[in-house]
Write an enzyme that holds these catalytic residues in place. Structure first.
Site: not given
Ligand code: BGC
Length: 837
Positions: A253
């Site tokens: 993530d």
């Molecule tokens: C989120 C993810 C997301 C990523 C990219 C993170 O803050 O938890 O679900 O895909 O950001 O935007």
């Protein structure tokens, strides 16, 4: 007692077949092409490939014919690499809504549309679906997850992943695992014992990996049982890759990878975003110092090359889906509308209040701020920018004859300033320290969110000194308008040439930098304006020294709030409008400050005076229909005092059109609850989402959602699986073997409809700590009025198994079960006994 059955050793495949396409098969492994490409890369190139090049992509390696792999959120649309509205995407209903359709085939069509959108935008991998569970209704991203039940989540997720990958685009099933709430998500250690971990939280991931063969998984921010997920050797290497045979890539993530050796040895292939990550140069250095064997890096590179080959980013090998095999073009607006009406859950309908009969109802009073300014999707990374939004007011205006509809605001869910939107025409002008213009960006709303390299053309952090959001505002209403800012740093705010504020917003000593962006707005001044008369507006922001920040970004908002009228007066006005009409439709909603990524909810109340509004309208008009525009449960204390309640989720860009379809009866509200709807937060089985001393114990074990409500003396407002359509169903017969349930039913109502047949297993005696009953499988059927239909629903072997903590394996539990064929968890229509051995 039924016959004694031996369960056939079938695969773990769940209950519903994805009807409109063959079952997904694993994509080719491309072993030879991968080895050939790998052999041409030196250590530095390999280490570089595993680190983000920027916010959304990996570096291209022309020496092996590898293009830059591009990723994008997800899950209701495809935002693309720019976080702005100038590159719009179709916005489908929220994941809770998709799950409410209980239809994996529809989820597959949604996935195919998203692949089409991704290809249009040059995106190779969609950062979706989110398959964490509804452990507590307080979870801030509840709207972005499917269900409280692992079987339903796994089936919808399987359909979705299969659909996206049918279109030759990869998925990253997320967030692996245990990211079921947001509080302290970067650090929280979720303590989950093996049985609930396997039977609940890992189960959807396992089903999707085995049934849809995803090309990617996203490792979560949080820890599980003492190890942060990006470094979790047991769960990533042993369970996901070893036991389940996952052959895709694991991506962190965003900013979740914290250690070079820990992450790569723990199974993480790619650290995002870049360019400053724990991989790249640091990874090459860790190999050179002997901390990390090069073979481990090779393994990760193979996984990325396999993804590249599958998505067509590696020259010389055909992609997993050739152009000629791509699914037929899908009309995104039509599909968004279809999913919305298939997802709406009619939880109450007294005296046939719905559908509204146009012959009998001459006037409809539409009430609620969200009826005009619809909230069609949830906040955070799941935000996409649709090309258009059909509000309930738009939808009903188009569907009803002229002069039939009145509109009153009634109550605004938010009395806070929100990013400038209606009536604003804005652009962002970027200047260097001398004031010379470096570049400009279009800005449909008042929110600047430039992450990483996502800057307007010609602009670079090194020379960027200020960003001015400037343009005009034409008010809809006369009165005192408030203006404000959100974000950190220096600001000068002017309206109509008058400087309202010139100052610096500092980060409080204990605050989280994200709080300044997602957190409370700051009002900076008020100006009296006249409806229809435009004024010039400007918010100049001096950016700090960000070129060297770990994630360079410019994030701030120009905020606005229209004139605030007396709340009691507004409610009285709406009640009067309701009294004067034949039917009232009240749309109540949550706001972006209630449901979003980055924080959990603290209560389930509808914000503002909306409960008072519904009570006042219902007192004035017996035919009051309430539409709930929220991605997850809210308390509806007046629910027994209104004629009908329709749960509309975040309905996506065509929500208002779908709402008109359902209210006027062109379509049936097809949804069934994917999660139990509590009457009050205090009754919800799990309300603890904040860690103590860094740890959050999932002490309730297996008992989340209906598994817990079934042991509670307090009934919920609406049970799992509940949902009325516009017709009725008579369940005529049920036969069950351990391998399947065969149900015959008849549409006993007056119109064609669709029923979701839910099969629950209930052990007659239980010595192994199982819930009273659980969903084993389901299927949807359609029938004309009076028509009979029959469906055979496969029962997965897993439905009879538990995770045995002693042996560390799945164990089949023989014995006597009742098999229920149900309209909803609390509405079993037929039951048969089944003995299995
Ligand atoms: C989120 C993810 C997301 C990523 C990219 C993170 O803050 O938890 O679900 O895909 O950001 O935007």
């Amino acid at each position: 007692m039924g016959p004694l059955w031996r369960h056939p050793h079938d695969p773990q495949r769940g209950g519903t077949a994805v009807a409109d396409a063959p079952a997904p098969v694993p994509a080719p492994a491309y072993a030879d092409a991968i080895e050939a490409a790998l052999g041409k890369l030196d250590l530095d190139a390999k280490a570089r490939l595993l680190a983000g090049r920027d916010m959304w992509s990996l570096p291209a390696l022309p020496e092996i014919g590898l293009k830059s792999l591009v990723m994008s959120d997800g899950p209701v649309g495809v935002r693309g690499v720019r976080w702005t509205a100038d590159d719009p995407s179709v916005a489908l209903p929220s994941p809770t809504a998709l799950a409410a359709t209980w239809d994996p085939a529809l989820a597959r069509r949604a996935g195919r549309l998203l692949a089409q959108e991704a290809r249009r935008k040059g995106v190779h991998v969609l950062l979706a679906p989110t398959v964490n569970l509804h452990r507590s209704p307080l979870g801030g991203r509840h709207f972005e997850c499917y269900s409280e039940d692992p079987c339903l989540t796994g089936e919808i997720g399987t359909g979705y992943v299969a659909g996206v990958q049918d279109g030759g685009v990869g998925t990253t099933v997320k967030h692996f695992v245990g990211n079921d709430a947001e509080t302290d998500r970067f650090t929280v250690d979720n303590v989950i014992t093996p049985r609930p971990l396997r039977e609940l939280y890992l189960a959807p991931f396992e089903a999707i990996v085995k049934n849809a063969h995803p090309w990617g998984i996203m490792a979560a921010y949080n820890q599980v049982n003492g190890s942060t997920m990006t470094e979790h050797r047991y769960l990533q290497n042993e369970v996901l890759r070893g036991e389940w045979g996952f052959d895709g890539y694991i991506v962190s993530d965003w900013m979740a990878a914290r250690s070079t050796a820990g992450a790569v040895l723990g199974g993480l292939d790619v650290a995002m975003p870049g360019p400053r990550t724990v991989y790249g140069e640091a990874l090459a250095a860790a190999v050179r110092s002997g901390e990390v064997p090069e073979s481990v890096v090779d393994g990760a590179v193979r996984n990325v090359l396999r993804l590249a080959a599958r998505t067509g980013a590696l020259d010389g090998v055909g992609p997993a889906v050739a152009e000629a095999e791509l699914p037929a073009r899908i009309d995104g607006h039509a599909l968004a509308r279809e999913i919305a009406h298939r997802a709406f859950v009619l939880v109450r309908n007294e005296r046939g209040a719905l559908p509204i009969d146009p012959a009998r109802v001459r006037t409809v009073a539409l009430v609620g701020a969200a009826a005009r300014d619809a909230r069609v999707l949830g906040g955070g990374s799941a935000t996409v920018f649709p090309e258009r939004i059909v509000s309930p007011l738009d939808g009903l205006t188009a569907a009803l004859p002229d002069g039939t509809l009145t509109y009153a605001v009634g109550a605004d869910p938010s009395d806070e300033l929100t990013p400038a939107d209606q009536g604003f025409e804005l652009r962002a002008v970027c200047r260097d320290a001398s004031g010379a213009v470096l570049g400009e960006g279009s800005l449909p709303g008042g929110q600047v969110q430039w992450l990483g390299d996502d800057l307007p053309d010609g602009v670079a952090y090194e020379t960027l000194h200020s960003v001015e959001v400037t343009g005009s505002f034409t008010p809809r209403e006369s009165g005192e308008h408030s203006f404000g800012t959100r974000g950190l740093g220096g600001f000068t705010l002017s309206v109509g040439g008058e400087v309202l504020w010139d100052g610096v917003q500092e980060l409080g000593s204990e605050s989280d930098p994200f709080e300044a962006f997602f957190g409370a707005p700051n009002e900076r001044g008020r100006v009296a304006l006249t409806a229809g008369v435009p004024v010039e507006v400007s918010l100049r922001h001096t950016v700090g020294d960000i070129a060297d920040a770990p994630l360079p970004a410019v994030m701030f908002s120009f905020l606005h709030l229209g004139p605030q009228r007396d709340a009691d007066e507004l409610i009285a006005e709406a009640a009067e409008a309701a009294r004067a009409a034949d039917t009232a439709v009240v749309v109540v909603a949550t706001t972006e400050r209630v449901e979003s990524e980055g924080f959990d909810r603290t209560d389930l109340r509808l914000p503002g005076r909306q409960d008072d509004l519904v009570r006042a309208v219902a007192a004035a008009q017996p035919n009051t229909v309430v539409v709930v525009n929220a991605g997850s449960p809210v308390e509806l204390p007046w629910r027994d005092d209104v004629a009908a309640v329709l749960l509309g989720w975040f309905p996506g860009q065509e929500g208002g059109a779908a709402l008109a379809d359902v209210l006027l009866g062109t379509e049936e509200p097809g949804g069934r609850l994917p999660t139990t709807w509590p009457a009050a937060l205090a009754d919800a089985p799990v309300t603890e989402v904040a860690p103590t001393d860094g740890r959050l114990s999932y002490r309730e074990g297996l008992f989340i959602g209906y598994r817990a409500w079934d042991r509670s003396a307090t009934p919920p407002a609406y049970a799992f699986g509940h949902g009325l359509g516009y017709t009725t169903w008579t369940y005529e017969s049920l036969e069950a073997t351990p391998a399947s349930a065969r149900v015959r039913l008849r549409n006993s109502g007056a119109r064609a409809g669709r029923e979701t047949v839910q099969i629950y297993l209930a052990p007659t005696r239980d010595g192994v700590g199982r819930p009273r009953r659980w969903l084993a499988a389901f299927a949807t059927v359609e029938a004309a009025p009076g028509e009979r239909t029959e469906v055979e629903i496969p029962l997965p072997r897993r439905a009879f198994e538990i995770w045995d903590e002693e042996s560390g394996s799945w164990t089949f539990v023989p014995g006597s079960y009742e098999v229920h064929a149900s309209h909803a968890l609390d509405d079993p229509r037929l039951a048969v006994a089944l003995d299995v051995s």
